[in-house]
Scaffold this motif. Structure first.
Motif, PDB file in Angstrom:
ATOM      1  N   LYS A 130      31.165   2.383  75.324  1.00 33.65           N
ATOM      2  CA  LYS A 130      29.888   2.169  74.651  1.00 33.65           C
ATOM      3  C   LYS A 130      28.875   1.550  75.598  1.00 33.65           C
ATOM      4  O   LYS A 130      29.183   0.638  76.358  1.00 33.65           O
ATOM      5  CB  LYS A 130      30.080   1.280  73.422  1.00 33.65           C
ATOM      6  CG  LYS A 130      30.878   1.953  72.314  1.00 33.65           C
ATOM      7  CD  LYS A 130      31.104   1.037  71.135  1.00 33.65           C
ATOM      8  CE  LYS A 130      31.941   1.738  70.075  1.00 33.65           C
ATOM      9  NZ  LYS A 130      32.260   0.847  68.937  1.00 33.65           N
ATOM     10  N   ARG A 156      26.243  -1.293  71.772  1.00 33.40           N
ATOM     11  CA  ARG A 156      26.834  -2.590  71.429  1.00 33.40           C
ATOM     12  C   ARG A 156      25.802  -3.483  70.744  1.00 33.40           C
ATOM     13  O   ARG A 156      26.114  -4.172  69.774  1.00 33.40           O
ATOM     14  CB  ARG A 156      27.397  -3.266  72.683  1.00 33.40           C
ATOM     15  CG  ARG A 156      28.640  -2.574  73.245  1.00 33.40           C
ATOM     16  CD  ARG A 156      29.387  -3.492  74.192  1.00 33.40           C
ATOM     17  NE  ARG A 156      28.570  -3.881  75.339  1.00 33.40           N
ATOM     18  CZ  ARG A 156      28.524  -3.210  76.477  1.00 33.40           C
ATOM     19  NH1 ARG A 156      29.248  -2.101  76.621  1.00 33.40           N
ATOM     20  NH2 ARG A 156      27.779  -3.634  77.488  1.00 33.40           N
ATOM     21  N   GLU A 157      24.576  -3.476  71.255  1.00 32.40           N
ATOM     22  CA  GLU A 157      23.514  -4.266  70.654  1.00 32.40           C
ATOM     23  C   GLU A 157      23.185  -3.746  69.253  1.00 32.40           C
ATOM     24  O   GLU A 157      22.936  -4.522  68.321  1.00 32.40           O
ATOM     25  CB  GLU A 157      22.262  -4.223  71.533  1.00 32.40           C
ATOM     26  CG  GLU A 157      21.030  -4.904  70.930  1.00 32.40           C
ATOM     27  CD  GLU A 157      21.218  -6.384  70.702  1.00 32.40           C
ATOM     28  OE1 GLU A 157      20.505  -6.944  69.855  1.00 32.40           O
ATOM     29  OE2 GLU A 157      22.093  -6.991  71.374  1.00 32.40           O
ATOM     30  N   GLU A 210      25.306  -2.219  67.228  1.00 31.86           N
ATOM     31  CA  GLU A 210      26.397  -2.668  66.362  1.00 31.86           C
ATOM     32  C   GLU A 210      26.185  -4.113  65.921  1.00 31.86           C
ATOM     33  O   GLU A 210      26.369  -4.448  64.745  1.00 31.86           O
ATOM     34  CB  GLU A 210      27.740  -2.534  67.088  1.00 31.86           C
ATOM     35  CG  GLU A 210      28.299  -1.138  67.138  1.00 31.86           C
ATOM     36  CD  GLU A 210      29.663  -1.095  67.786  1.00 31.86           C
ATOM     37  OE1 GLU A 210      30.398  -0.128  67.550  1.00 31.86           O
ATOM     38  OE2 GLU A 210      29.999  -2.048  68.538  1.00 31.86           O
ATOM     39  N   ASP A 211      25.795  -4.966  66.863  1.00 35.40           N
ATOM     40  CA  ASP A 211      25.558  -6.376  66.544  1.00 35.40           C
ATOM     41  C   ASP A 211      24.472  -6.521  65.486  1.00 35.40           C
ATOM     42  O   ASP A 211      24.590  -7.315  64.548  1.00 35.40           O
ATOM     43  CB  ASP A 211      25.161  -7.158  67.800  1.00 35.40           C
ATOM     44  CG  ASP A 211      26.324  -7.356  68.759  1.00 35.40           C
ATOM     45  OD1 ASP A 211      27.478  -7.188  68.304  1.00 35.40           O
ATOM     46  OD2 ASP A 211      26.085  -7.663  69.935  1.00 35.40           O
ATOM     47  N   SER A 259      31.016  -0.319  63.099  1.00 35.52           N
ATOM     48  CA  SER A 259      31.431   0.329  64.344  1.00 35.52           C
ATOM     49  C   SER A 259      30.685   1.651  64.523  1.00 35.52           C
ATOM     50  O   SER A 259      30.565   2.440  63.579  1.00 35.52           O
ATOM     51  CB  SER A 259      32.940   0.606  64.321  1.00 35.52           C
ATOM     52  OG  SER A 259      33.335   1.327  65.468  1.00 35.52           O
TER      53      SER A 259
END
Length: 293
Positions: free
Chosen positions: A238, A243-244, A246-247, A258
């Motif tokens: 990823k 990732r950001e 998802e956060d 996810s």
């Protein structure tokens, strides 16, 4: 949406608008004209404390006026702050109560109810979680925004919101303070709802500590702690952007999210949002502005 005045600065920060005068009039309002704040997070009031306050009011009266606003129904007022004094006045068989009438929006009314209780009352963990969820859902705020406006950390708010995924029976135990916040959080790692309910009753009956709960869960083999992910190839790793994202989605929904960027046979990726119960699913649907009759 109204301006984002910080709740962490206190209730008076919500009353700093120019239409609120520095000199306010205290009026005697009939108790029969008052209705509770519809956004009041507190569902239970300590009967002994209420009786003590009623006894004091019966002897000396109400020293601090409650704060109200005019309700949509003619002649009625909604309580912004001071519901305990209102309830105690009823118990003391008073007919009126001193009050200050203020002109506030629905958003401010909601924030005042949450803030007053968080600052002055001993909310149960479930009531506190529901208060945060109300702010997120009705004002379309993220966990981070709620945390900022209340002067708390995002993880603090997230931990409370997770409690809303517990089965109703277990939430009732937390509401009645038969289970502590720490005990309830430990139980969240049990995936099987029947096993979770059974363990919750055992925790209450045997007064198990969090360490003992975790040991019992390990012995049950029902922990839902995520398994260590398999090492991904460079092609499926990823990116920082994903990732950001998802956060931010986890922040918005208060649960694990996810993003799978591995294309399926149609060339599409997918987003998975975890939920723990039908009630938790309904909470997420509300955040998505999806209403199913």
């Amino acid at each position: 949406m109204a301006s984002n005045k910080g709740l962490g600065r206190g209730i008076e920060a919500l009353f700093s608008d120019s239409d609120i005068q520095s000199e306010e009039t205290v009026s005697e309002i009939k108790l029969t004209q008052l209705v509770p704040n519809p956004y009041q997070p507190r569902k239970q009031f300590d009967s002994n404390a209420l009786a003590d306050l009623a006894n004091s009011i019966g002897k000396s009266g109400v020293f601090q006026p409650i704060i109200v606003r005019k309700a949509a129904m003619n002649g009625q007022y909604e309580i912004l702050a001071g519901e305990r004094r209102f309830r105690a006045s009823e118990k003391a068989h008073k007919t009126t109560i001193p009050a200050i009438v203020r002109n506030v929006s629905d958003e401010q009314m909601m924030e005042i109810a949450v803030l007053e209780n968080l600052q002055r009352e001993d909310l149960t963990a479930i009531e506190e979680a529901e208060a945060y969820n109300t702010l997120m859902t009705n004002l379309k705020l993220t966990q981070a925004q709620v945390a900022s406006r209340l002067g708390k950390s995002r993880s603090y708010v997230a931990n409370y919101l997770r409690l809303l995924g517990l089965p109703n029976e277990v939430k009732t135990m937390v509401q009645k303070k038969q289970l502590s916040m720490g005990q309830a959080r430990a139980l969240l790692s049990v995936s099987d709802k029947d096993a979770l309910r059974k363990l919750a009753r055992k925790v209450y009956d045997q007064t198990l500590t969090v360490r003992q709960i975790n040991k019992a869960i390990e012995e049950m083999g029902t922990s839902t702690k995520p398994k260590r992910a398999k090492k991904t190839s460079r092609a499926t790793r990823k990116s920082p952007f994903l990732r950001e994202t998802e956060d931010q989605l986890q922040d918005r929904f208060g649960t694990s999210v996810s993003i799978n960027n591995t294309p399926n046979k149609h060339g599409n990726g997918k987003i998975e949002i975890d939920y723990m119960s039908n009630e938790d699913l309904n909470r997420i649907l509300k955040l998505l502005d999806i209403h199913i009759d």
